[in-house]
Write a protein that holds these residues in place. Sequence first.
Motif: not given
Length: 162
Positions: A16-19, A78-81, A91-94, A132-138
């Motif tokens: 579980v991560t946050v950004a 919330v993104h999963q990767w 599982v990242r909470f942005s 990670s791809p979650m950077i641009l996604m968020s």
Amino acid sequence: MTEPDRSITDVWRPHVTVACVVADGDRYLMVEEEVNGRIAYNQPAGHLDDFESLQHAAVRETREETGWTVALTHLIGVHQWRSHEHGHMVVRFSFAATALSHDPRQPLDAGVRRALWMTRQEIANLGESLRSPMILMSIDDWLGGQRLPLSVVTSLTGGTAP
């Protein structure tokens, strides 16, 4: 028939991560860090600590990695990767946040080389250097207007809130 008794250590758990997406005009707060011998770029981000609220973790990680104190404004998503770096599910909470103040004397987390402000295009141009791809996604979710009230994230742990 009852399930066999399984030890709690046998239960699979994601990381579980946050950004934080911290915007200043068309620039976003980013972190340049050394990861497994290579330079990578990420938003201020990190793991949730035991007994800590998600919101507190996001504010803490941003301060520890950048020296910036921020105020959270919204949950973006919330993104999963599955990480290519270590193979674990993340599982990242942005969160969206506003920069309040900067302490240039704040020591940064181990491995963090520097904090910097970059445009979305500059971030996209980093390609494989993005952690990670979650950077641009968020960032794109935020730019697209995706903003949930912070009240949708509740902590009953007794942990600290920002």
